[in-house]
Design an enzyme around this catalytic site. Structure first.
Site, short mmCIF file in Angstrom:
data_model
loop_
_atom_site.label_atom_id
_atom_site.label_comp_id
_atom_site.label_asym_id
_atom_site.label_seq_id
_atom_site.Cartn_x
_atom_site.Cartn_y
_atom_site.Cartn_z
N TYR A 38 10.67 -4.88 5.12
CA TYR A 38 10.55 -3.42 5.02
C TYR A 38 9.12 -3.08 4.65
O TYR A 38 8.51 -3.73 3.80
CB TYR A 38 11.50 -2.90 3.95
CG TYR A 38 11.43 -1.41 3.69
CD1 TYR A 38 11.84 -0.50 4.66
CD2 TYR A 38 10.98 -0.92 2.47
CE1 TYR A 38 11.80 0.87 4.41
CE2 TYR A 38 10.94 0.44 2.22
CZ TYR A 38 11.35 1.33 3.19
OH TYR A 38 11.32 2.69 2.95
N ASP A 53 2.74 8.21 -3.99
CA ASP A 53 3.55 8.47 -2.80
C ASP A 53 3.82 9.97 -2.68
O ASP A 53 4.92 10.45 -2.97
CB ASP A 53 4.87 7.70 -2.92
CG ASP A 53 5.76 7.87 -1.69
OD1 ASP A 53 5.22 8.14 -0.61
OD2 ASP A 53 6.99 7.71 -1.83
N ASP A 80 9.13 2.74 6.94
CA ASP A 80 9.26 4.08 6.36
C ASP A 80 8.29 5.02 7.07
O ASP A 80 7.08 4.87 6.97
CB ASP A 80 8.92 3.98 4.87
CG ASP A 80 9.02 5.31 4.13
OD1 ASP A 80 9.25 6.35 4.77
OD2 ASP A 80 8.82 5.30 2.90
N ASP A 82 8.39 8.41 6.59
CA ASP A 82 8.39 9.68 5.87
C ASP A 82 9.06 10.77 6.71
O ASP A 82 10.16 10.60 7.17
CB ASP A 82 6.96 10.06 5.46
CG ASP A 82 6.43 9.18 4.34
OD1 ASP A 82 7.24 8.52 3.66
OD2 ASP A 82 5.21 9.13 4.14
N HIS A 107 12.79 4.75 9.60
CA HIS A 107 13.61 5.83 9.08
C HIS A 107 12.74 7.07 8.90
O HIS A 107 11.57 7.00 8.53
CB HIS A 107 14.37 5.44 7.80
CG HIS A 107 13.54 5.15 6.59
ND1 HIS A 107 12.94 6.13 5.83
CD2 HIS A 107 13.27 3.97 5.96
CE1 HIS A 107 12.32 5.57 4.79
NE2 HIS A 107 12.50 4.26 4.86
N GLU A 109 13.00 11.11 7.29
CA GLU A 109 13.76 11.81 6.26
C GLU A 109 13.79 13.31 6.44
O GLU A 109 13.01 13.86 7.24
CB GLU A 109 13.19 11.46 4.88
CG GLU A 109 11.78 11.96 4.65
CD GLU A 109 11.12 11.25 3.48
OE1 GLU A 109 10.72 11.96 2.53
OE2 GLU A 109 10.99 10.01 3.51
N CYS A 117 8.53 11.41 -3.93
CA CYS A 117 9.35 10.21 -4.06
C CYS A 117 10.81 10.64 -4.16
O CYS A 117 11.14 11.62 -4.84
CB CYS A 117 8.94 9.43 -5.31
SG CYS A 117 10.10 8.12 -5.76
N ARG A 152 17.20 9.23 7.03
CA ARG A 152 17.27 9.25 5.57
C ARG A 152 17.53 10.69 5.14
O ARG A 152 16.86 11.62 5.60
CB ARG A 152 15.96 8.75 4.95
CG ARG A 152 15.94 8.96 3.43
CD ARG A 152 14.68 8.47 2.78
NE ARG A 152 14.29 9.36 1.71
CZ ARG A 152 13.29 9.14 0.87
NH1 ARG A 152 12.56 8.05 0.99
NH2 ARG A 152 12.98 10.01 -0.06
N GLU A 182 19.66 8.80 0.08
CA GLU A 182 18.76 8.46 -1.02
C GLU A 182 19.29 8.92 -2.38
O GLU A 182 19.98 9.94 -2.49
CB GLU A 182 17.38 9.09 -0.76
CG GLU A 182 16.33 8.84 -1.85
CD GLU A 182 15.95 7.37 -2.00
OE1 GLU A 182 16.83 6.56 -2.33
OE2 GLU A 182 14.77 7.05 -1.84
N ASN A 204 19.53 1.98 -1.18
CA ASN A 204 18.18 1.73 -1.67
C ASN A 204 18.24 1.33 -3.14
O ASN A 204 18.37 2.17 -4.03
CB ASN A 204 17.32 2.99 -1.50
CG ASN A 204 15.88 2.76 -1.90
OD1 ASN A 204 15.41 1.63 -1.98
ND2 ASN A 204 15.16 3.85 -2.16
#
Length: 287
Positions: A38, A53, A80, A82, A107, A109, A117, A152, A182, A204
């Site tokens: 990942y 982040d 990831d 975002d 993924h 989101e 985050c 996500r 999440e 996660n």
């Protein structure tokens, strides 16, 4: 598709997915028996750029880390992405470039573009319709059905379990073939989500966050298909490095902590150093 998460899931469920911050940690992971990798957006921001982040890194920043890791590893890699870095056309471009650079899945989101985050307060999520448009754009660019297009959702914090399930199923209808809810904080909620959707669900399990450190067996019983450990090794590495730097700054020598260090021989084994050295010798040795 080579390096498919779906192929691994046929034989191993739940599948552990380990975060890696660079090429060398990818080698360490495979040597240790890890079967899938990942690339965390937080990991890219924190480790590669020394930033929090908070949507401060770009698509190109993440692609650079992906290319380097793919260059040394044939394991499946989930990346990831975002919020996808822009509008629908941008998200299509993001997906194509991820595939071209070796991603086995991504993924995207449903947070607003100025994201936070997932385990921090004051997250803002976009409408279901806007997120479905993001998924549709990515799906249009990901023509291989074995490419993992994971949605996500951060809806649990604001809309609870019912909102999470409602959104999740709409995301699946839009083209997502895996789900990442999440900041879930109970096994019961994971079980309800898993039973309410038709695609693999990821848990996660990030340290120091809102989700407890459930065991693999507990998550298996809750119907989880993938268990993500996004930054576990990075956190351990950072703690160890901090101790070493403190010793350099304050101690006479490093004898007291040398046992915590990887030896030169261990490093060479991971890098297959002697094979490279032999190649040089064979190429340039005199007849």
């Amino acid at each position: 598709m080579k390096n498919s998460f779906f192929e691994l899931l046929k034989n191993e469920k739940p599948l552990s997915v380990a975060g890696t911050i660079n090429s060398y940690t990818a080698l360490l992971a495979k040597k240790s028996g890890v079967k899938s990798l990942y690339i965390s957006g937080a990991g890219v921001a924190n480790a590669s750029y020394g930033l929090p982040d908070l949507a401060l890194t770009s698509l190109d920043n993440v692609l650079e880390d992906l290319r380097r890791i793919r260059g040394v590893s044939d394991l499946p890699i989930l990346v990831d992405c975002d919020t996808g870095w822009g509008s629908a056309l941008n998200i299509s471009k993001t997906t194509r470039e991820m595939i071209a650079s070796g991603a086995s899945g991504i993924h995207i989101e449903d947070q607003a573009s100025d994201k936070r985050c997932g385990h921090r307060p004051n997250k803002e999520i976009v409408s279901t319709e806007e997120m479905c448009d993001r998924i549709k754009a990515a799906k249009d660019a990901a023509t291989d059905e074995n490419f993992m297009l994971m949605a996500r959702t951060d809806a649990f914090a604001n809309e609870g379990i019912e909102g999470t399930i409602e959104r999740s199923n709409k995301y699946i209808d839009a083209g997502a073939n895996a789900l990442f809810p999440e900041a879930i904080n109970s096994l019961d909620d994971y079980k309800v989500i898993s039973e309410s959707v038709s695609v693999p669900v990821l848990a996660n399990i990030t340290e120091f966050g809102l989700t407890p450190l459930f065991t693999k067996q507990e998550l298996k019983e809750a119907g989880i298909s993938l268990i993500l450990h996004p930054l576990s090794a990075f956190r351990a590495m950072s703690k160890a490095a901090s101790e070493v730097y403190s010793a350099i700054s304050s101690e006479e020598n490093l004898e007291g902590i040398i046992e915590k260090m990887q030896s030169r021989d261990e490093l060479y084994e991971i890098l297959d150093y002697h094979t490279y050295e032999k190649k040089i010798d064979d190429l340039f040795s005199k007849e």
